[in-house]
Enzyme design. Structure first.
Site, PDB file in Angstrom:
ATOM      1  N   HIS A   1    -158.832 -14.233  96.165  1.00 32.12           N
ATOM      2  CA  HIS A   1    -158.418 -14.084  97.564  1.00 32.12           C
ATOM      3  C   HIS A   1    -157.931 -12.645  97.719  1.00 32.12           C
ATOM      4  O   HIS A   1    -157.425 -12.055  96.764  1.00 32.12           O
ATOM      5  CB  HIS A   1    -157.279 -15.076  97.816  1.00 32.12           C
ATOM      6  CG  HIS A   1    -156.868 -15.219  99.238  1.00 32.12           C
ATOM      7  ND1 HIS A   1    -156.076 -14.295  99.870  1.00 32.12           N
ATOM      8  CD2 HIS A   1    -157.111 -16.206 100.146  1.00 32.12           C
ATOM      9  CE1 HIS A   1    -155.855 -14.713 101.113  1.00 32.12           C
ATOM     10  NE2 HIS A   1    -156.470 -15.858 101.309  1.00 32.12           N
TER      11      HIS A   1
ATOM     12  N   ASP B   1    -152.789 -17.329  90.089  1.00 35.80           N
ATOM     13  CA  ASP B   1    -152.605 -17.667  91.504  1.00 35.80           C
ATOM     14  C   ASP B   1    -153.003 -19.134  91.662  1.00 35.80           C
ATOM     15  O   ASP B   1    -154.179 -19.476  91.653  1.00 35.80           O
ATOM     16  CB  ASP B   1    -153.480 -16.741  92.349  1.00 35.80           C
ATOM     17  CG  ASP B   1    -153.653 -17.218  93.784  1.00 35.80           C
ATOM     18  OD1 ASP B   1    -153.035 -18.243  94.158  1.00 35.80           O
ATOM     19  OD2 ASP B   1    -154.399 -16.573  94.523  1.00 35.80           O
TER      20      ASP B   1
ATOM     21  N   GLN C   1    -154.545 -22.683  95.324  1.00 33.97           N
ATOM     22  CA  GLN C   1    -155.545 -23.722  95.586  1.00 33.97           C
ATOM     23  C   GLN C   1    -155.534 -24.837  94.549  1.00 33.97           C
ATOM     24  O   GLN C   1    -156.322 -25.777  94.638  1.00 33.97           O
ATOM     25  CB  GLN C   1    -156.947 -23.094  95.641  1.00 33.97           C
ATOM     26  CG  GLN C   1    -157.137 -22.153  96.802  1.00 33.97           C
ATOM     27  CD  GLN C   1    -156.989 -22.855  98.143  1.00 33.97           C
ATOM     28  OE1 GLN C   1    -157.242 -24.052  98.282  1.00 33.97           O
ATOM     29  NE2 GLN C   1    -156.547 -22.113  99.150  1.00 33.97           N
TER      30      GLN C   1
ATOM     31  N   LYS D   1    -149.616 -25.574 101.158  1.00 34.61           N
ATOM     32  CA  LYS D   1    -150.896 -26.106 100.672  1.00 34.61           C
ATOM     33  C   LYS D   1    -150.676 -27.345  99.800  1.00 34.61           C
ATOM     34  O   LYS D   1    -151.617 -27.915  99.256  1.00 34.61           O
ATOM     35  CB  LYS D   1    -151.652 -25.021  99.891  1.00 34.61           C
ATOM     36  CG  LYS D   1    -152.116 -23.852 100.775  1.00 34.61           C
ATOM     37  CD  LYS D   1    -153.036 -22.937 100.009  1.00 34.61           C
ATOM     38  CE  LYS D   1    -153.142 -21.556 100.614  1.00 34.61           C
ATOM     39  NZ  LYS D   1    -153.975 -21.499 101.826  1.00 34.61           N
TER      40      LYS D   1
ATOM     41  N   CYS E   1    -161.092 -14.727 103.460  1.00 30.27           N
ATOM     42  CA  CYS E   1    -160.308 -13.674 102.786  1.00 30.27           C
ATOM     43  C   CYS E   1    -160.816 -13.403 101.380  1.00 30.27           C
ATOM     44  O   CYS E   1    -160.041 -13.144 100.456  1.00 30.27           O
ATOM     45  CB  CYS E   1    -158.818 -14.027 102.746  1.00 30.27           C
ATOM     46  SG  CYS E   1    -158.082 -14.108 104.361  1.00 30.27           S
TER      47      CYS E   1
END
Lengths: 414, 144
Positions: A131, A208, A211, A234, A372
């Protein structure tokens, strides 16, 4: 279509959907089908109630106050820290820092780690599936310090080419930042292997997890991750709350990021000493209500069971891959072997904006565009995709609705 | 004096009223209008002919013939092409002055916002502005 699911699962699913008030509405006179979960998940009633409850009964500024409300607010805030610690299996709660989201978490590390540990000539490795928020902070750091950014390429399925990663690693590698799962394609990256290999060269690694957090088990100790980030919104929690996990030794050695209240130990005009972690990185009054309510979201996930969530979502992904993939003209983008519940596609000769708009007319919320991840889109020679991303409350019937609408659009525009 | 632009706007409003506010039918109708518009030549789809402020790519060209302006447009998305075609229909074969003085009210009257969302509505506004900019440029040319 739930016939293949054991009855108790179907019942449980109905129970899950009932907890999300927003899902029970009509959009353009059609039942809402919410497939934009990779952008943000909806919130269960208990999260919404907790925000109302906090402001109705406990609101106060945390940590410094001596009065009862401040005490209650502080306890509620710190309870979430302990819950997050358990959720990601951190060894101590001081390693859990509250931020306003994954982007801020990554920026914090890029600045505060970079300031102390990155020098001219060093190399930082990211991957093609990142991202923008896991690309740009590292570019800025490289510019500031005279370091070089290296990128792990992906194959046509959207999987990282690990042989190329091996080639990028060297004694110059100071840092590696990759996502646990890709927001555009859903690819689950082999992060344990990535971390192990980086550590062989003495490099530190940030994962990261934006997700991944709602879908996959996270064990930062088993992974030996140096940093792990996620966003509450999220994971069925409020917006404006994020997590940065970091190993104690690293967090202590890092420079402060933002300065102000809370993060100091003692201030004189001559010199300021900084507070202990995690407070050193939590300057200013945080999103207390959001953090407090995030606890409910994490409990919702834990009570529902990550294994159960994975089972439901994998079923949805499999069903979507078959059902949507069968439609003439649909080309899936991202066909990795291991994926979270993201189905990204392009339709031959039809712009993704048109599809998104038409699906909305049918009550179906998807995301369209580059998500993104412009470098990743360039890698696949496309401008963007249509992305349907599924959460624990979605059903196969909803995928049928989307498929039917999609067929109608394609038939019309062909 | 009859106002040709307003007559055209009234006609559009009437056509859309038949769709009775149905979201899907309306968007299908907009796309259908776009499909009827001839494609622009690929070599005309240049950076210079792009309308600024649109998320989709919209190309717009204007020509002056006998004191009247003709427009030529295309887009990479079907809905945007349909929207652009509505504006071509409204503005085509008018004098630069007529275009400059026109008040474009049909989008509001048919509730365009509701069908295409805020982002596209902003893009639609940028398109209207571009039609008028062409009219200004061509008016200057007329007066030289």
């Amino acid at each position: 279509m739930t016939a293949e699911l054991p009855i108790h699962t179907a019942e449980k699913l109905t129970g899950i959907r009932a907890q999300f008030p927003i899902l029970h509405q009509r959009i353009n006179n059609k039942p809402l089908v919410y497939f934009d979960n990779a952008a943000t998940t909806q919130k269960p009633q208990r999260v919404i109630d907790k925000i109302v409850h906090y402001y109705s009964t406990d609101n106060a500024n945390i940590h410094r106050g001596i009065h009862t409300l401040a005490e209650r607010a502080t306890i509620a805030y710190e309870t979430t820290r302990s819950t997050v610690q358990a959720f990601i299996n951190a060894s101590e709660k001081e390693e859990v820092i509250f931020t306003k989201g994954t982007s801020e978490s990554i920026n914090l590390v890029a600045f505060a780690f970079g300031e102390v540990f990155v020098q001219a000539g060093d190399e930082i490795i990211i991957s093609t599936v990142e991202h923008h928020s896991n690309i740009v902070p590292w570019q800025i750091l490289c510019e500031r310090k005279g370091a070089t950014l290296k990128v792990i390429p992906v194959d046509d399925a959207g999987e990282l080419i690990m042989d190329e990663y091996d080639k990028l690693l060297s004694a110059k590698t100071r840092f590696v930042a990759v996502n646990h799962a890709s927001n555009s394609l859903g690819t689950i990256n082999p992060i344990k292997e990535i971390i192990e290999k980086a550590h062989q060269y003495g490099a530190k690694v940030l994962i990261d997890g934006a997700q991944a957090a709602a879908h996959l088990e996270i064990d930062v100790q088993a992974l030996d991750a140096d940093f792990y980030t996620l966003s509450a919104h999220k994971v069925y929690g409020p917006t404006g709350v994020g997590i940065l996990y970091g190993k104690r030794a690293l967090l202590e050695a890092m420079s402060p990021y933002q300065s102000g209240g809370e993060m100091i130990s003692e201030v004189t005009f001559e010199k300021t000493t900084y507070n202990e972690i995690p407070y050193k990185f939590e300057a200013g009054t945080p999103n207390i209500a959001g953090v407090v309510a995030f606890n409910e979201a994490l409990e919702f996930v834990t009570e529902t069971g990550k294994e159960h969530i994975a089972q439901l979502e994998n079923m949805l992904l499999k069903y979507a891959t078959e059902t949507l993939g069968r439609i003439k003209g649909i080309v899936p983008v991202g066909t990795a072997r291991n994926k979270v519940s993201v189905y990204s596609f392009v339709a031959e000769g039809i712009h993704h904006f048109d599809i998104g708009q038409m699906l909305d007319a049918s009550g179906v919320a998807v995301r369209t565009g580059h998500h993104c991840t412009q470098p990743l889109m360039s890698r696949f020679n496309i401008e963007g995709t249509v992305r349907a991303s599924f959460a624990v409350y979605n059903t196969r019937e909803e995928i049928d609705i989307m498929a039917e609408s999609l067929e109608r659009i394609i038939r019309f525009l062909k | 004096m009859e106002n040709i632009i307003n007559q055209r706007q009234e006609k559009i409003i009437e056509e859309f009223s038949v769709l009775d506010g149905d979201q899907e039918m309306t968007i299908f109708y907009i796309m259908e209008l776009g499909q009827k518009l001839p494609d622009m030549d690929e070599e005309e789809k240049t950076e210079q002919n792009l309308v600024k402020g649109c998320q989709s790519k919209v190309w717009l060209m204007a020509h002056l013939t006998d004191g009247k302006v003709t427009f030529n447009t295309d887009s990479n998305t079907a809905i945007t092409k349909g929207l652009a075609s509505l504006l071509v229909r409204v503005f085509n074969n008018c004098t630069p002055d007529e275009i400059l003085q026109a008040e474009i009210y049909f989008p509001e009257r048919i509730g365009m916002n509701r069908y295409i969302g805020t982002q596209r509505s902003n893009g639609f506004g940028a398109m209207i502005k571009q039609f008028k900019l062409f009219a200004i440029a061509l008016k200057t040319k007329l007066n030289v």
